[in-house]
Design an enzyme around this catalytic site. Structure first.
Site, mmCIF file in Angstrom:
data_model
loop_
_atom_site.group_PDB
_atom_site.id
_atom_site.type_symbol
_atom_site.label_atom_id
_atom_site.label_comp_id
_atom_site.label_asym_id
_atom_site.label_seq_id
_atom_site.Cartn_x
_atom_site.Cartn_y
_atom_site.Cartn_z
ATOM 1 N N SER A 123 -1.085 132.245 141.649
ATOM 2 C CA SER A 123 0.216 132.875 141.455
ATOM 3 C C SER A 123 1.213 131.840 140.974
ATOM 4 O O SER A 123 1.548 130.890 141.689
ATOM 5 C CB SER A 123 0.719 133.492 142.769
ATOM 6 O OG SER A 123 2.082 133.823 142.610
ATOM 7 N N HIS A 164 -1.819 135.381 138.084
ATOM 8 C CA HIS A 164 -1.010 136.374 138.794
ATOM 9 C C HIS A 164 0.468 136.082 138.544
ATOM 10 O O HIS A 164 0.966 134.993 138.833
ATOM 11 C CB HIS A 164 -1.346 136.290 140.285
ATOM 12 C CG HIS A 164 -0.693 137.346 141.108
ATOM 13 N ND1 HIS A 164 -1.189 138.639 141.221
ATOM 14 C CD2 HIS A 164 0.415 137.313 141.877
ATOM 15 C CE1 HIS A 164 -0.418 139.337 142.019
ATOM 16 N NE2 HIS A 164 0.571 138.572 142.436
ATOM 17 N N ASP A 213 4.318 137.269 139.274
ATOM 18 C CA ASP A 213 5.148 138.049 140.200
ATOM 19 C C ASP A 213 6.484 138.389 139.562
ATOM 20 O O ASP A 213 7.318 137.512 139.337
ATOM 21 C CB ASP A 213 5.362 137.243 141.487
ATOM 22 C CG ASP A 213 4.091 137.167 142.302
ATOM 23 O OD1 ASP A 213 3.555 138.228 142.643
ATOM 24 O OD2 ASP A 213 3.628 136.039 142.580
ATOM 25 N N MET A 219 9.985 140.153 139.920
ATOM 26 C CA MET A 219 10.903 140.599 140.979
ATOM 27 C C MET A 219 12.281 140.884 140.393
ATOM 28 O O MET A 219 12.754 140.133 139.536
ATOM 29 C CB MET A 219 11.032 139.510 142.045
ATOM 30 C CG MET A 219 9.710 139.068 142.645
ATOM 31 S SD MET A 219 9.991 137.924 144.001
ATOM 32 C CE MET A 219 8.297 137.391 144.333
ATOM 33 N N HIS A 222 2.270 141.735 138.620
ATOM 34 C CA HIS A 222 2.551 142.421 139.892
ATOM 35 C C HIS A 222 4.031 142.777 139.881
ATOM 36 O O HIS A 222 4.885 141.912 140.055
ATOM 37 C CB HIS A 222 2.184 141.446 141.032
ATOM 38 C CG HIS A 222 2.592 141.893 142.390
ATOM 39 N ND1 HIS A 222 2.594 141.043 143.487
ATOM 40 C CD2 HIS A 222 2.994 143.097 142.862
ATOM 41 C CE1 HIS A 222 2.974 141.695 144.556
ATOM 42 N NE2 HIS A 222 3.243 142.937 144.214
ATOM 43 N N MET A 261 7.223 143.971 141.291
ATOM 44 C CA MET A 261 7.982 144.247 142.523
ATOM 45 C C MET A 261 9.382 144.663 142.100
ATOM 46 O O MET A 261 10.357 143.932 142.290
ATOM 47 C CB MET A 261 8.006 142.979 143.400
ATOM 48 C CG MET A 261 6.675 142.714 144.080
ATOM 49 S SD MET A 261 6.538 141.005 144.670
ATOM 50 C CE MET A 261 5.912 140.245 143.171
ATOM 51 N N MET A 308 -0.759 143.651 150.187
ATOM 52 C CA MET A 308 0.167 142.558 150.496
ATOM 53 C C MET A 308 -0.098 142.069 151.910
ATOM 54 O O MET A 308 -0.039 142.847 152.873
ATOM 55 C CB MET A 308 1.623 143.029 150.386
ATOM 56 C CG MET A 308 2.124 143.273 148.971
ATOM 57 S SD MET A 308 1.890 141.918 147.799
ATOM 58 C CE MET A 308 2.793 140.576 148.579
ATOM 59 N N GLY A 350 7.067 133.147 148.030
ATOM 60 C CA GLY A 350 5.815 132.434 148.269
ATOM 61 C C GLY A 350 5.912 131.658 149.572
ATOM 62 O O GLY A 350 6.984 131.551 150.183
ATOM 63 N N ASP A 360 -2.809 139.356 148.585
ATOM 64 C CA ASP A 360 -1.713 138.514 148.097
ATOM 65 C C ASP A 360 -0.783 138.138 149.238
ATOM 66 O O ASP A 360 -0.133 138.997 149.829
ATOM 67 C CB ASP A 360 -0.956 139.333 147.026
ATOM 68 C CG ASP A 360 0.160 138.555 146.344
ATOM 69 O OD1 ASP A 360 0.339 137.355 146.622
ATOM 70 O OD2 ASP A 360 0.856 139.181 145.514
ATOM 71 N N GLY A 374 -0.077 134.208 151.607
ATOM 72 C CA GLY A 374 -0.601 133.339 152.658
ATOM 73 C C GLY A 374 -2.077 133.025 152.536
ATOM 74 O O GLY A 374 -2.720 132.670 153.526
HETATM 75 C C1 DX5 Z 1 4.943 137.334 147.108
HETATM 76 C C2 DX5 Z 1 4.108 137.300 145.852
HETATM 77 C C3 DX5 Z 1 2.933 136.412 145.914
HETATM 78 C C4 DX5 Z 1 3.233 134.960 146.174
HETATM 79 C C5 DX5 Z 1 2.181 134.486 147.113
HETATM 80 O O1 DX5 Z 1 5.874 138.341 147.044
HETATM 81 O O2 DX5 Z 1 3.660 138.602 145.518
HETATM 82 O O3 DX5 Z 1 2.104 136.560 144.763
HETATM 83 O O4 DX5 Z 1 3.224 134.141 145.042
HETATM 84 O O5 DX5 Z 1 2.466 133.179 147.465
HETATM 85 P P1 DX5 Z 1 1.660 132.415 148.596
HETATM 86 O O6 DX5 Z 1 0.236 132.340 148.164
HETATM 87 O O7 DX5 Z 1 2.338 131.081 148.628
HETATM 88 O O8 DX5 Z 1 1.838 133.187 149.877
HETATM 89 ZN ZN ZN Z 2 2.089 138.853 143.891
#
Ligand code: DX5
Ligand code: ZN
Length: 229
Positions: free
Chosen positions: A10, A35, A37, A39, A69, A71, A140, A147, A178, A180
């Site tokens: 990501s 990936h 993200d 937002m 992805h 959001m 999720m 992140g 996705d 952690g």
């Molecule tokens: C969070 C994102 C993730 C994020 C995950 O809203 O959708 O894709 O990058 O980051 P890590 O792997 O650090 O939890």
């Molecule tokens: Zn994501």
């Protein structure tokens, strides 16, 4: 039939001033899906980037699989722009779509692979009527927006449920997870049945080499896959 295990780095955790190089390094380390993200500051409390950045990545990495992805609220209004920018896969949140069936068909009609995402508070059964339409289901394992958050273990049951439904209904969607995902959690999610592993901080943690981080994570995931039932 067990699906191949793939790593989806990501870019949210990468250095945005050198996005192309970061993406390239993650791919060289064994990542096979990038990936991205997206937002909007409304659906989630953060803002990232939009179609122009996706278009730049497409130009820099013509063969990469770009997994967008979304959001965002009102995704229908933006899906055509992401498809035009070069997205291969586009996923939307169940919680953001009033007409989810129509939105998934819109993504397919533009030549992209449709995915659906559920937040930690959303049950798997809300997807019953769309599982035959999607290429991937994204679980999720943190609340979306940032992140580097801690993995929520309740997501393991959702992954197991999705794997069971896939088997019993004879469907072929991929199960993506996705949030952690790092060396300490990747084994559990793979054993639960996930096959697409998104990782931001686990790959771009700035303390070690991106290629090595990706390679180690993928190796750990693949060895966990050998023992899953
Ligand atoms: C969070 C994102 C993730 C994020 C995950 O809203 O959708 O894709 O990058 O980051 P890590 O792997 O650090 O939890
Ligand atoms: Zn994501």
């Amino acid at each position: 039939m067990p699906m191949a295990i793939e790593l989806a780095p990501s870019l949210l955790s990468a250095n945005f001033a050198e996005l192309g190089d970061a993406a390239q390094a993650a791919l060289e380390g064994g990542g096979s899906v990038l990936h991205l993200d997206i937002m909007d500051g409304h659906f989630v409390p953060n803002i990232t980037f939009g179609p122009p950045v996706v278009a730049s990545l497409r130009k820099a990495l013509p063969d990469a699989v770009l997994d967008c992805h979304l959001m965002i609220e009102n995704p229908d209004a933006f899906i055509p722009a992401f498809a035009e920018a070069g997205a291969n896969w586009i996923s939307v949140h169940q919680e953001a779509c009033v007409h989810l069936n129509r939105t998934l068909h819109l993504i397919s009609s533009l030549g992209c692979k449709p995915g659906v995402v559920i937040n930690p508070a959303t049950p798997v059964h809300t997807l019953d009527e769309v599982l035959d339409l999607v290429h991937h289901v994204l679980v999720m394992s943190v609340n979306p927006g940032f992140g580097g958050q801690r993995f929520l273990p309740a997501s393991l049951q959702k992954i197991e449920t999705l794997a069971r439904i896939r088997e019993s209904r004879g469907l072929s969607y991929r199960i993506e997870v996705d949030g952690g995902i790092a060396l300490d959690t990747v084994g559990d999610v793979v054993r639960a049945g996930a096959d697409l592993l998104v990782s931001g901080n686990g790959v771009f943690n700035h303390h070690a080499d991106v290629r090595e981080n990706a390679a180690r994570l993928l190796a750990a995931a693949r060895s966990a896959a050998l023992v899953r039932t």
